[in-house]
Motif scaffolding. Structure first.
Motif, PDB file in Angstrom:
ATOM      1  N   PRO A  49      42.853  38.106 -16.125  1.00 31.42           N
ATOM      2  CA  PRO A  49      42.739  36.802 -16.774  1.00 31.42           C
ATOM      3  C   PRO A  49      43.991  36.476 -17.585  1.00 31.42           C
ATOM      4  O   PRO A  49      44.642  37.372 -18.123  1.00 31.42           O
ATOM      5  CB  PRO A  49      41.518  36.942 -17.670  1.00 31.42           C
ATOM      6  CG  PRO A  49      41.358  38.400 -17.876  1.00 31.42           C
ATOM      7  CD  PRO A  49      41.928  39.076 -16.667  1.00 31.42           C
ATOM      8  N   THR A  84      40.453  41.583 -26.579  1.00 33.29           N
ATOM      9  CA  THR A  84      39.239  40.878 -26.173  1.00 33.29           C
ATOM     10  C   THR A  84      39.042  40.878 -24.662  1.00 33.29           C
ATOM     11  O   THR A  84      38.052  40.354 -24.174  1.00 33.29           O
ATOM     12  CB  THR A  84      39.251  39.411 -26.658  1.00 33.29           C
ATOM     13  OG1 THR A  84      40.392  38.750 -26.136  1.00 33.29           O
ATOM     14  CG2 THR A  84      39.240  39.340 -28.165  1.00 33.29           C
ATOM     15  N   ARG A  85      39.958  41.469 -23.935  1.00 34.70           N
ATOM     16  CA  ARG A  85      39.834  41.532 -22.472  1.00 34.70           C
ATOM     17  C   ARG A  85      38.702  42.482 -22.104  1.00 34.70           C
ATOM     18  O   ARG A  85      38.593  43.579 -22.617  1.00 34.70           O
ATOM     19  CB  ARG A  85      41.138  42.007 -21.846  1.00 34.70           C
ATOM     20  CG  ARG A  85      41.084  41.967 -20.314  1.00 34.70           C
ATOM     21  CD  ARG A  85      42.407  42.254 -19.707  1.00 34.70           C
ATOM     22  NE  ARG A  85      43.317  41.159 -20.005  1.00 34.70           N
ATOM     23  CZ  ARG A  85      44.611  41.197 -19.766  1.00 34.70           C
ATOM     24  NH1 ARG A  85      45.167  42.260 -19.240  1.00 34.70           N
ATOM     25  NH2 ARG A  85      45.363  40.175 -20.061  1.00 34.70           N
ATOM     26  N   ALA A 140      37.083  34.664 -17.129  1.00 30.41           N
ATOM     27  CA  ALA A 140      37.840  34.164 -18.276  1.00 30.41           C
ATOM     28  C   ALA A 140      38.325  35.330 -19.140  1.00 30.41           C
ATOM     29  O   ALA A 140      39.387  35.236 -19.753  1.00 30.41           O
ATOM     30  CB  ALA A 140      36.986  33.213 -19.107  1.00 30.41           C
ATOM     31  N   CYS A 141      37.569  36.425 -19.172  1.00 27.87           N
ATOM     32  CA  CYS A 141      37.929  37.577 -19.999  1.00 27.87           C
ATOM     33  C   CYS A 141      38.004  38.895 -19.231  1.00 27.87           C
ATOM     34  O   CYS A 141      38.623  39.841 -19.709  1.00 27.87           O
ATOM     35  CB  CYS A 141      36.917  37.756 -21.131  1.00 27.87           C
ATOM     36  SG  CYS A 141      36.827  36.348 -22.251  1.00 27.87           S
ATOM     37  N   HIS A 142      37.337  38.973 -18.074  1.00 29.30           N
ATOM     38  CA  HIS A 142      37.261  40.227 -17.325  1.00 29.30           C
ATOM     39  C   HIS A 142      38.218  40.252 -16.144  1.00 29.30           C
ATOM     40  O   HIS A 142      38.419  39.237 -15.482  1.00 29.30           O
ATOM     41  CB  HIS A 142      35.843  40.440 -16.768  1.00 29.30           C
ATOM     42  CG  HIS A 142      34.850  40.797 -17.807  1.00 29.30           C
ATOM     43  ND1 HIS A 142      34.620  42.092 -18.194  1.00 29.30           N
ATOM     44  CD2 HIS A 142      34.014  40.023 -18.541  1.00 29.30           C
ATOM     45  CE1 HIS A 142      33.686  42.107 -19.119  1.00 29.30           C
ATOM     46  NE2 HIS A 142      33.295  40.860 -19.352  1.00 29.30           N
ATOM     47  N   ASN A 195      46.036  34.446 -20.706  1.00 28.50           N
ATOM     48  CA  ASN A 195      45.867  33.987 -22.085  1.00 28.50           C
ATOM     49  C   ASN A 195      44.673  34.621 -22.786  1.00 28.50           C
ATOM     50  O   ASN A 195      43.951  33.960 -23.519  1.00 28.50           O
ATOM     51  CB  ASN A 195      45.758  32.452 -22.134  1.00 28.50           C
ATOM     52  CG  ASN A 195      46.967  31.789 -21.526  1.00 28.50           C
ATOM     53  OD1 ASN A 195      48.085  32.253 -21.691  1.00 28.50           O
ATOM     54  ND2 ASN A 195      46.750  30.707 -20.806  1.00 28.50           N
ATOM     55  N   VAL A 196      44.446  35.907 -22.537  1.00 29.92           N
ATOM     56  CA  VAL A 196      43.371  36.637 -23.203  1.00 29.92           C
ATOM     57  C   VAL A 196      44.012  37.784 -23.958  1.00 29.92           C
ATOM     58  O   VAL A 196      44.753  38.575 -23.387  1.00 29.92           O
ATOM     59  CB  VAL A 196      42.340  37.186 -22.182  1.00 29.92           C
ATOM     60  CG1 VAL A 196      41.281  37.995 -22.893  1.00 29.92           C
ATOM     61  CG2 VAL A 196      41.715  36.061 -21.393  1.00 29.92           C
TER      62      VAL A 196
END
Length: 80
Positions: A34, A41-42, A25-27, A36-37
């Motif tokens: 991912p 915050t990625r 979701a983030c990595h 929409n990050v």
């Protein structure tokens, strides 16, 4: 003591994917990025993480990311 490698790369995919801890979701993982990050915050790329991070640090990090880096936007995976 060094852990045994996964039986298949699919084991790793299952752990970081939607049926596991949802790290993707983030990595980034390899060439996967991912959606929409926000760039800020990625997370870092998880490809070959075992070659870049010692196991004790990884366990400490995933159990309490805020204890390692205050303000980190990453969930803790410690169980009570």
């Amino acid at each position: 003591e060094q852990s045994q490698p996964s039986k298949t790369p699919l084991d790793g995919h299952a752990l970081v994917g939607p049926k596991g801890f949802v790290c993707i979701a983030c990595h980034e993982v390899g060439t996967y990025k991912p959606r929409n990050v926000a760039l800020g915050t990625r997370g870092s790329n998880l490809l070959a993480l075992g070659e870049r991070m010692r196991k004790p640090y990884y366990i400490r990090w995933t159990r309490g990311p805020l204890r390692v880096v205050p303000g980190m936007e990453m969930p803790s995976y410690a169980r009570p």
